[in-house]
Design a protein around this motif. Structure first.
Motif, mmCIF file in Angstrom:
data_model
loop_
_atom_site.group_PDB
_atom_site.id
_atom_site.type_symbol
_atom_site.label_atom_id
_atom_site.label_comp_id
_atom_site.label_asym_id
_atom_site.label_seq_id
_atom_site.Cartn_x
_atom_site.Cartn_y
_atom_site.Cartn_z
ATOM 1 N N LEU A 186 0.796 -1.225 0.000
ATOM 2 C CA LEU A 186 0.000 0.000 0.000
ATOM 3 C C LEU A 186 0.830 1.278 0.000
ATOM 4 C CD1 LEU A 186 -3.016 -0.796 2.357
ATOM 5 C CD2 LEU A 186 -2.748 -1.210 -0.098
ATOM 6 N N LYS A 187 2.106 1.193 0.353
ATOM 7 C CA LYS A 187 2.952 2.383 0.365
ATOM 8 C C LYS A 187 3.543 2.692 -1.014
ATOM 9 C CE LYS A 187 4.210 2.025 5.252
ATOM 10 N NZ LYS A 187 5.320 1.970 6.248
ATOM 11 N N ASP A 188 3.320 1.800 -1.979
ATOM 12 C CA ASP A 188 3.794 2.044 -3.347
ATOM 13 C C ASP A 188 2.919 3.076 -4.042
ATOM 14 O OD1 ASP A 188 5.789 0.206 -3.006
ATOM 15 O OD2 ASP A 188 4.834 -1.379 -4.197
ATOM 16 N N LYS A 189 3.369 3.497 -5.224
ATOM 17 C CA LYS A 189 2.609 4.429 -6.040
ATOM 18 C C LYS A 189 2.504 3.896 -7.467
ATOM 19 C CE LYS A 189 4.045 8.561 -3.455
ATOM 20 N NZ LYS A 189 4.718 9.883 -3.547
ATOM 21 N N ALA A 190 1.400 4.252 -8.132
ATOM 22 C CA ALA A 190 1.209 3.843 -9.523
ATOM 23 C C ALA A 190 1.135 5.038 -10.463
ATOM 24 C CB ALA A 190 -0.068 3.010 -9.660
ATOM 25 N N TRP A 191 0.877 6.215 -9.929
ATOM 26 C CA TRP A 191 0.709 7.398 -10.772
ATOM 27 C C TRP A 191 1.583 8.542 -10.265
ATOM 28 C CZ3 TRP A 191 -0.514 12.486 -10.654
ATOM 29 C CH2 TRP A 191 -0.889 13.080 -11.868
ATOM 30 N N PRO A 192 2.219 9.340 -11.113
ATOM 31 C CA PRO A 192 2.140 9.263 -12.579
ATOM 32 C C PRO A 192 3.031 8.169 -13.177
ATOM 33 C CG PRO A 192 3.588 11.043 -11.936
ATOM 34 C CD PRO A 192 2.986 10.516 -10.656
ATOM 35 N N LYS A 193 3.801 7.488 -12.318
ATOM 36 C CA LYS A 193 4.573 6.346 -12.777
ATOM 37 C C LYS A 193 4.769 5.408 -11.593
ATOM 38 C CE LYS A 193 9.059 8.575 -11.938
ATOM 39 N NZ LYS A 193 10.354 8.984 -12.539
ATOM 40 N N PRO A 194 4.992 4.109 -11.850
ATOM 41 C CA PRO A 194 5.154 3.158 -10.750
ATOM 42 C C PRO A 194 6.375 3.486 -9.895
ATOM 43 C CG PRO A 194 4.762 2.016 -12.827
ATOM 44 C CD PRO A 194 5.035 3.443 -13.170
ATOM 45 N N THR B 18 -0.425 -3.517 5.396
ATOM 46 C CA THR B 18 0.031 -2.844 4.166
ATOM 47 C C THR B 18 0.236 -3.788 2.988
ATOM 48 O OG1 THR B 18 2.318 -3.000 4.960
ATOM 49 C CG2 THR B 18 1.153 -0.936 5.389
ATOM 50 N N TRP B 19 0.183 -5.104 3.213
ATOM 51 C CA TRP B 19 0.430 -6.059 2.135
ATOM 52 C C TRP B 19 -0.827 -6.891 1.874
ATOM 53 C CZ3 TRP B 19 4.820 -6.055 -0.738
ATOM 54 C CH2 TRP B 19 5.922 -5.363 -0.219
ATOM 55 N N TYR B 20 -1.230 -6.939 0.595
ATOM 56 C CA TYR B 20 -2.472 -7.627 0.257
ATOM 57 C C TYR B 20 -2.351 -8.346 -1.082
ATOM 58 C CZ TYR B 20 -4.430 -4.908 4.066
ATOM 59 O OH TYR B 20 -4.665 -4.367 5.315
ATOM 60 N N ALA B 21 -3.030 -9.493 -1.169
ATOM 61 C CA ALA B 21 -3.108 -10.219 -2.438
ATOM 62 C C ALA B 21 -3.787 -9.330 -3.475
ATOM 63 C CB ALA B 21 -3.876 -11.519 -2.247
ATOM 64 N N VAL B 22 -3.602 -9.681 -4.747
ATOM 65 C CA VAL B 22 -4.026 -8.802 -5.840
ATOM 66 C C VAL B 22 -5.130 -9.444 -6.675
ATOM 67 C CG1 VAL B 22 -3.222 -7.479 -7.840
ATOM 68 C CG2 VAL B 22 -1.669 -7.905 -5.924
ATOM 69 N N THR B 23 -6.157 -8.678 -6.964
ATOM 70 C CA THR B 23 -7.233 -9.150 -7.832
ATOM 71 C C THR B 23 -6.771 -9.119 -9.288
ATOM 72 O OG1 THR B 23 -8.212 -6.986 -8.303
ATOM 73 C CG2 THR B 23 -8.888 -8.093 -6.253
ATOM 74 N N GLY C 11 -9.152 -6.968 0.218
ATOM 75 C CA GLY C 11 -9.406 -6.757 1.636
ATOM 76 C C GLY C 11 -8.695 -5.576 2.257
ATOM 77 N N ALA C 12 -8.052 -4.749 1.446
ATOM 78 C CA ALA C 12 -7.335 -3.586 1.992
ATOM 79 C C ALA C 12 -8.323 -2.513 2.427
ATOM 80 C CB ALA C 12 -6.377 -3.022 0.950
ATOM 81 N N PRO C 13 -8.000 -1.770 3.490
ATOM 82 C CA PRO C 13 -8.890 -0.677 3.908
ATOM 83 C C PRO C 13 -8.929 0.415 2.839
ATOM 84 C CG PRO C 13 -6.799 -0.581 5.088
ATOM 85 C CD PRO C 13 -6.813 -1.885 4.356
ATOM 86 N N LYS C 14 -10.059 1.061 2.728
ATOM 87 C CA LYS C 14 -10.194 2.140 1.742
ATOM 88 C C LYS C 14 -9.344 3.322 2.166
ATOM 89 C CE LYS C 14 -14.789 0.899 0.068
ATOM 90 N NZ LYS C 14 -16.171 1.370 -0.163
ATOM 91 N N GLN C 15 -8.643 3.901 1.193
ATOM 92 C CA GLN C 15 -7.767 5.035 1.478
ATOM 93 C C GLN C 15 -8.343 6.327 0.929
ATOM 94 O OE1 GLN C 15 -4.158 3.345 -0.347
ATOM 95 N NE2 GLN C 15 -3.333 3.128 1.700
#
Length: 312
Positions: free
Chosen positions: A218-226, A296-301, A308-312
């Motif tokens: 959850l501490k990673d980022k995807a935008w504007p780049k990974p 902070t770590w969750y499996a991926v759909t 199951g991650a909490p909404k941010q």
């Protein structure tokens, strides 16, 4: 002229940001070319990963105990996940290392690495049923000992395999793989680089080519780049998934399916532009021991969302 140049520059910049948003924004679309997703591996705590601190007394003793075993008559075992796997006379799985070479045969695993991955002695090794004796060979290691080779590949055991049939070393660091009887890598047959399996607790989740659960941080980022926030010791516990070609996936959303280059120069795979990882605490396909770790770590759909991650 100055005003026109500035306007043109701003326009180009806006287009570039929009294109990146489309590729990596949470609401964007688009698929990167498969050529960006091939040809790299990610480290997982070094060549000896999986033993924590390999220089510790406990790790050294574990490696020495395994190293004391002789090879004896090699056998072929049927593993439900990997198919036919080469073992020693005691049924312990034998492995190969991607950083070694088969032509010419050469081991690049010494020191702490050899404590975690004890070389298999060549002295008494013989071919049992299903093993071609012509594929058996040996090399002289830097310490003067003889190590068994299979099809040119130096053979090892894994210090964390404690019982016959264990394959805990499979896929460690994206460099260690159980040996097939012909010296090739034993791996899940016909399994793509990324695919989807149904877990009774989590629903549909992504797994790698070894059937291991894939996670998001959850501490990673995807935008504007990974951007990966998992560095240093974090990668020992959460190995980054290596790039996968787009056509080597099944049922995984193609939007944002791409790789990016980490600050250490290693390429990492993303799903919906989010960096993905496996968990060193998962020992066999189907394990979900990393789910919810640290909040902070969750499996991926299949769509790249954290299960199951909490909404941010």
């Amino acid at each position: 002229m100055k005003t026109s140049w500035r306007s043109a520059s701003l326009a180009v910049g806006a287009v570039a940001v929009l294109a990146l948003t489309t590729a990596c924004g949470q609401d964007g679309g688009g698929t990167r070319a498969a050529s960006q997703n091939v040809g790299a591996t990610a480290p997982a705590g070094g060549d000896y990963s999986g033993l924590g601190n390999p220089g510790s007394d406990a790790a050294a003793k574990e490696g020495q105990d395994t190293a004391a075993q002789t090879a004896g008559e090699l056998a072929v075992a049927d593993n439900p996940e990997l198919g036919k796997v080469l073992t020693d006379s005691a049924g312990m799985t034998l492995y190969r290392f991607d950083s070694d070479t088969a032509e010419p045969p050469k081991s690049n695993c010494d020191g702490d690495c050899a404590k975690a991955w004890p070389p298999v002695p060549a002295d008494d090794a013989t071919a049992g049923d299903g093993v071609d004796k012509k594929l058996l060979g040996e090399i002289t290691r830097s310490d003067g000992t003889k190590q068994l080779t299979i099809g040119g590949w130096p053979a090892y055991r894994y210090a964390k395999d404690t019982a016959a049939g264990d394959v805990r070393g499979q896929g460690v660091g994206d460099k260690w793989y159980a040996l097939a009887p012909d010296g090739k890598k034993a791996k899940l047959s016909n399994m793509p680089g990324l695919s989807v399996r149904h877990d009774t607790n989590l629903g549909d989740i992504i797994v790698d080519r070894n059937g291991m659960t894939v996670y998001r941080f959850l501490k990673d980022k995807a935008w504007p780049k990974p951007v990966s926030a998992c560095t240093g010791g974090c990668l020992e516990k959460w190995p980054a998934v290596s790039p996968v070609a787009t056509d080597d996936t099944k049922d995984v959303q193609k939007k944002g399916l791409m790789s990016f280059t980490r600050p250490d120069g290693v390429k990492q795979q993303t799903v919906n532009c989010w960096p993905i990882y496996t968990f060193s605490g998962d020992k066999t396909p189907g394990d979900i021991n990393g789910q919810g770790v640290g909040g902070t770590w969750y499996a991926v759909t299949p769509e790249g969302k954290p299960v199951g991650a909490p909404k941010q």
